[in-house]
Design an enzyme around this catalytic site. Sequence first.
Site, short mmCIF file in Angstrom:
data_model
loop_
_atom_site.label_atom_id
_atom_site.label_comp_id
_atom_site.label_asym_id
_atom_site.label_seq_id
_atom_site.Cartn_x
_atom_site.Cartn_y
_atom_site.Cartn_z
N ASP A 44 0.77 -1.20 0.05
CA ASP A 44 -0.11 -0.14 -0.03
C ASP A 44 0.96 1.16 0.13
OD1 ASP A 44 -2.51 1.66 0.50
OD2 ASP A 44 -1.60 1.71 2.45
N ASP A 53 -0.23 5.24 1.04
CA ASP A 53 -0.25 6.18 2.35
C ASP A 53 -0.42 5.61 3.52
OD1 ASP A 53 -0.42 9.08 1.28
OD2 ASP A 53 -2.07 8.28 0.17
#
Length: 237
Positions: free
Chosen positions: A14, A16
């Site tokens: 991922d 953020d």
Amino acid sequence: MGAITFHVDAVLFDMDGTLVDSTAGVIGAWETFAETYPGLDVQKILSSSHGVRTVDNLRKYCGLTCEAELEREAGRFEEAIVTSSKANGGKGITLLPGVRSIIDELVPGRNNPKPCWAIVTSATRAYASAALEIAGIPTPDAFVTAEDVPQGKPYPDPYLLGAQKCGVPPEKCLVVEDAPAGVASGLAAGCAVIGLITSHSKEQMEAKHPTYLVGNLSSVSMKMGANGGIDVIVNID
């Protein structure tokens, strides 16, 4: 518990909250949107929106239904993240602990025809590309953004596509996530998941049952495997 060592064919990160910290910018963006959409409860939104595509959050919290308007407003929101992150002397979008050493190690494996790592984000391609450039992370060829999937996290679509772009079965991939929606997405895709306690509480993350749970990526080391793939060490407290 000590150190756990294993090998995977690919790692799906991922962005953020996992690789970069854009918290100040996200808060600022929602505060900006509260001026356009009165009645938004910013604190409530912040507690549940992380890890979900901007278009899905805007649909849910701002009541937008027109796809063209959603796309325009998503772009405006994510531009506001970058702007707000630097406002009032803010530090901008920065790397999270442990990320630099891992990315430096894995850079040689980022290119097609068979990359061994991917970035799978709920952000739009424009914002994700800008955030990675600001943080000094090279964009891998296996790059999945909000526009690439019909359904975002917590559905499995993003991580299934990430595995496909790396050319490996999802069950041979490791997902690295900081959001409950992302953990659910990775597990639904059939991947092992390392959960990080960088944006949510330990209890919120434990509730989604990630395969491993650590504070941040400083508890994890990764090296390119001698015969492909990635060797992973997870230090569990």
